[in-house]
Design a protein around this motif. Structure first.
Motif, PDB file in Angstrom:
ATOM      1  N   SER A  99     -70.879  -4.143 -54.641  1.00 43.62           N
ATOM      2  CA  SER A  99     -69.976  -3.696 -55.971  1.00 43.62           C
ATOM      3  C   SER A  99     -69.663  -2.311 -55.959  1.00 43.62           C
ATOM      4  N   LEU A 100     -70.078  -1.342 -55.001  1.00 47.67           N
ATOM      5  CA  LEU A 100     -69.876  -0.122 -54.897  1.00 47.67           C
ATOM      6  C   LEU A 100     -68.778   0.348 -53.964  1.00 47.67           C
ATOM      7  N   GLY A 101     -68.389  -0.507 -53.110  1.00 48.51           N
ATOM      8  CA  GLY A 101     -67.342  -0.291 -52.372  1.00 48.51           C
ATOM      9  C   GLY A 101     -67.160  -1.229 -51.475  1.00 48.51           C
ATOM     10  N   ARG A 102     -66.730  -0.896 -50.123  1.00 49.75           N
ATOM     11  CA  ARG A 102     -66.684  -1.783 -49.093  1.00 49.75           C
ATOM     12  C   ARG A 102     -67.925  -1.685 -48.371  1.00 49.75           C
ATOM     13  N   ALA A 103     -68.580  -3.015 -48.188  1.00 56.54           N
ATOM     14  CA  ALA A 103     -69.789  -2.965 -47.440  1.00 56.54           C
ATOM     15  C   ALA A 103     -69.847  -3.971 -46.446  1.00 56.54           C
ATOM     16  N   ASP A 104     -70.057  -3.512 -45.071  1.00 55.86           N
ATOM     17  CA  ASP A 104     -70.176  -4.577 -43.945  1.00 55.86           C
ATOM     18  C   ASP A 104     -71.530  -4.283 -43.473  1.00 55.86           C
ATOM     19  N   ARG A 105     -72.074  -5.343 -43.108  1.00 54.99           N
ATOM     20  CA  ARG A 105     -73.456  -5.312 -42.434  1.00 54.99           C
ATOM     21  C   ARG A 105     -72.944  -5.102 -40.994  1.00 54.99           C
ATOM     22  N   ILE A 106     -73.955  -4.177 -40.329  1.00 55.05           N
ATOM     23  CA  ILE A 106     -73.612  -3.886 -38.985  1.00 55.05           C
ATOM     24  C   ILE A 106     -74.708  -4.257 -38.132  1.00 55.05           C
ATOM     25  N   ARG A 135     -64.377   4.900 -52.157  1.00 51.62           N
ATOM     26  CA  ARG A 135     -63.236   5.670 -52.251  1.00 51.62           C
ATOM     27  C   ARG A 135     -62.987   6.370 -53.655  1.00 51.62           C
ATOM     28  N   GLY A 136     -62.360   7.593 -53.790  1.00 50.96           N
ATOM     29  CA  GLY A 136     -62.009   8.225 -55.047  1.00 50.96           C
ATOM     30  C   GLY A 136     -63.046   8.608 -56.038  1.00 50.96           C
ATOM     31  N   ALA A 137     -63.153   8.881 -57.250  1.00 49.88           N
ATOM     32  CA  ALA A 137     -63.827   9.837 -57.929  1.00 49.88           C
ATOM     33  C   ALA A 137     -65.223   8.945 -57.995  1.00 49.88           C
ATOM     34  N   GLY A 138     -66.409   9.777 -57.719  1.00 50.61           N
ATOM     35  CA  GLY A 138     -67.876   9.268 -57.694  1.00 50.61           C
ATOM     36  C   GLY A 138     -68.117   8.540 -56.337  1.00 50.61           C
ATOM     37  N   SER A 139     -67.209   8.742 -55.285  1.00 48.56           N
ATOM     38  CA  SER A 139     -67.561   8.163 -54.087  1.00 48.56           C
ATOM     39  C   SER A 139     -68.650   8.776 -53.220  1.00 48.56           C
ATOM     40  N   ALA A 140     -69.190   9.920 -53.918  1.00 48.71           N
ATOM     41  CA  ALA A 140     -70.202  10.375 -53.106  1.00 48.71           C
ATOM     42  C   ALA A 140     -71.849  10.292 -54.213  1.00 48.71           C
ATOM     43  N   ALA A 141     -71.601   9.458 -54.930  1.00 48.03           N
ATOM     44  CA  ALA A 141     -72.633   9.317 -55.848  1.00 48.03           C
ATOM     45  C   ALA A 141     -73.973   8.689 -55.214  1.00 48.03           C
ATOM     46  N   VAL A 171     -78.216  -5.744 -50.035  1.00 49.46           N
ATOM     47  CA  VAL A 171     -76.963  -5.792 -49.529  1.00 49.46           C
ATOM     48  C   VAL A 171     -76.093  -6.247 -50.332  1.00 49.46           C
ATOM     49  N   GLU A 172     -76.068  -7.238 -51.173  1.00 51.77           N
ATOM     50  CA  GLU A 172     -75.086  -7.846 -51.977  1.00 51.77           C
ATOM     51  C   GLU A 172     -74.732  -6.901 -53.031  1.00 51.77           C
ATOM     52  N   ARG A 173     -75.544  -6.096 -53.771  1.00 52.28           N
ATOM     53  CA  ARG A 173     -75.508  -5.180 -54.513  1.00 52.28           C
ATOM     54  C   ARG A 173     -74.637  -4.026 -54.166  1.00 52.28           C
ATOM     55  N   GLY A 207     -55.871  12.245 -46.927  1.00 52.00           N
ATOM     56  CA  GLY A 207     -54.600  11.755 -47.691  1.00 52.00           C
ATOM     57  C   GLY A 207     -54.831  12.301 -49.240  1.00 52.00           C
ATOM     58  N   GLY A 208     -55.373  13.290 -49.390  1.00 49.36           N
ATOM     59  CA  GLY A 208     -55.847  13.706 -50.758  1.00 49.36           C
ATOM     60  C   GLY A 208     -56.820  12.949 -51.469  1.00 49.36           C
ATOM     61  N   GLU A 209     -57.331  11.954 -50.949  1.00 44.33           N
ATOM     62  CA  GLU A 209     -58.271  11.099 -51.663  1.00 44.33           C
ATOM     63  C   GLU A 209     -59.764  11.316 -51.156  1.00 44.33           C
ATOM     64  N   SER A 210     -60.698  11.498 -52.128  1.00 41.97           N
ATOM     65  CA  SER A 210     -62.163  11.811 -51.718  1.00 41.97           C
ATOM     66  C   SER A 210     -62.689  10.403 -51.352  1.00 41.97           C
ATOM     67  N   TYR A 211     -63.657  10.407 -50.190  1.00 40.85           N
ATOM     68  CA  TYR A 211     -64.193   9.240 -49.661  1.00 40.85           C
ATOM     69  C   TYR A 211     -65.719   9.790 -49.320  1.00 40.85           C
ATOM     70  N   SER A 212     -66.444   8.761 -49.127  1.00 40.49           N
ATOM     71  CA  SER A 212     -67.643   8.656 -48.501  1.00 40.49           C
ATOM     72  C   SER A 212     -67.880   7.260 -47.412  1.00 40.49           C
ATOM     73  N   ASP A 213     -68.446   7.629 -46.251  1.00 39.67           N
ATOM     74  CA  ASP A 213     -68.525   6.435 -45.298  1.00 39.67           C
ATOM     75  C   ASP A 213     -69.603   6.693 -44.794  1.00 39.67           C
ATOM     76  N   LEU A 214     -70.684   5.757 -45.158  1.00 46.26           N
ATOM     77  CA  LEU A 214     -71.997   6.063 -44.941  1.00 46.26           C
ATOM     78  C   LEU A 214     -72.711   4.750 -44.303  1.00 46.26           C
ATOM     79  N   VAL A 215     -73.512   4.970 -43.320  1.00 50.35           N
ATOM     80  CA  VAL A 215     -74.379   3.997 -42.733  1.00 50.35           C
ATOM     81  C   VAL A 215     -75.643   3.883 -43.378  1.00 50.35           C
ATOM     82  N   LEU A 216     -76.302   2.956 -43.909  1.00 51.75           N
ATOM     83  CA  LEU A 216     -77.251   2.984 -44.988  1.00 51.75           C
ATOM     84  C   LEU A 216     -78.385   1.813 -44.200  1.00 51.75           C
TER      85      LEU A 216
END
Ligand SMILES: Nc1ncnc2c1ncn2[C@@H]1O[C@H](COP(=O)(O)OP(=O)(O)OP(=O)(O)O)[C@@H](O)[C@H]1O
Length: 312
Positions: free
Chosen positions: A305-312, A262-268, A300-302, A284-293
């Motif tokens: 530190s970048l955002g919300r990371a859920d193993r799927i 979420r927020g600035a840099g979310s698409a880095a 995975v652990e790392r 809602g006016g906020e930038s976001y990225s939602d990626l499956v990686l």
């Protein structure tokens, strides 16, 4: 504007409660989403607002008035103040577009001339001016829902209830109907309570949202918080269903992770990750990225530190 106070609902002859201890406030002028799986209790919840259903216990207040306590005249007033649209549109097949839209005015005893003027304005507003003499069977799904919206607005309501308004529509038509609802919300200060089972609809149009599961509200908040950082398993389930097509498959030996930033840099860019699917946008006016990686399991652990990371 709309308040649920400890509302429960049990249908006669059924075992459990369709709704349990609901406390909820919808503020004037907001678009409030109610999301949940089939059978969660969404329809029952909104039908309490215009007294199509009555609570078994608790109260539903509209502008401070307990709707279950209204007499016949009070109910007529409530129905003028609270419009409703439906998944299946609910149009009269034997009436033209103009007559469908004008029906609530006819029932309210308005004169023909006043009706005609108001109907013309409403039909024009929803973009159907050239279709006013057609019958519902001659219209597309999106056009039918526009008729439903014009009819719901005929009596000048301050609240619009929407029960799965786009579930019968394709994605592009869905977006155009949601855009119209957003415009009407802004132009008229219309308060909208919208039921859906699709996270996409929440993302497109809602200010706040309640997630309902098994008849209770399990999570509630700003649409961005629920969509990007919902915590309850029912919310996570709805979010994971929001992707298009078949679920992504991890290449041999790699881990699959959903990363939401979420927020600035979310698409880095992310070193060492393969992007399998995802979305970059604003909510809602906020930038976001939602990626499956796909990443090495050791990475995975790392990602946490970048955002919300859920193993799927
Ligand atoms: N008139 C009724 N009589 C008996 N049970 C009912 C009635 N209406 C709803 N229910 C029950 O109440 C529960 C909630 O139903 P509701 O229609 O509110 O759910 P929903 O979340 O809107 O589901 P859907 O998305 O499938 O429409 C369900 O178990 C349903 O079977």
């Amino acid at each position: 504007m709309i308040r649920f106070e400890g509302v429960s609902k049990r249908f006669a002859g059924t075992g459990g409660e369709a709704l349990r201890a609901i406390d909820l406030d919808v503020a004037a002028g907001e678009i409030f989403g109610v999301i949940g799986a089939s059978g969660a209790g969404k329809s029952t919840l909104v039908r309490l607002v215009n007294a199509l259903e009555r609570p078994t216990s608790g109260r539903v207040l509209v502008d401070g008035v307990d709707v279950a306590a209204l007499d016949a005249a009070g109910l007529r007033g409530l129905r003028r103040k609270v419009g409703m649209i439906f998944q299946s549109f609910g149009l009269h097949s034997s009436l033209t577009v103009a007559d469908n839209v004008g029906l609530p005015l006819r029932l309210a005893g308005r004169e023909a001339r006043e009706r005609q003027e108001r109907v013309a304005v409403l039909i024009d507003r929803v973009g159907l001016a050239v279709h006013e003499a057609k019958y519902p069977a001659q219209l597309s799904g999106g056009q039918k829902q526009r008729v439903g919206i014009a009819r719901a607005l005929a009596t000048g309501p301050s609240i619009l209830l929407c029960d799965e308004p786009t579930s019968a529509l394709d994605p592009e038509t869905t977006r155009s109907v949601l855009r119209l609802l957003r415009e009407l919300n802004r132009e008229l200060g219309l308060t909208i309570m919208l039921i859906t089972h699709e996270m996409e609809v929440v993302r497109e149009v809602c200010d706040r949202v309640a997630v309902i599961d098994g008849g209770t509200v399990v999570e509630m908040g700003a649409a961005a918080d629920i969509f990007l950082d919902g915590q309850h398993p029912a919310t996570r389930r709805l979010i994971s269903e929001a992707g298009e097509g078949a679920p992504a498959v991890a290449p041999e030996g790699m881990a699959l992770v959903r990363l939401t930033r979420r927020g600035a840099g979310s698409a880095a860019p992310i070193d060492g990750a393969e992007v399998l699917e995802g979305r970059i946008g604003r909510i809602g006016g906020e930038s976001y990225s939602d990626l499956v990686l796909a990443v090495q399991p050791s990475e995975v652990e790392r990602l946490s530190s970048l955002g919300r990371a859920d193993r799927i």
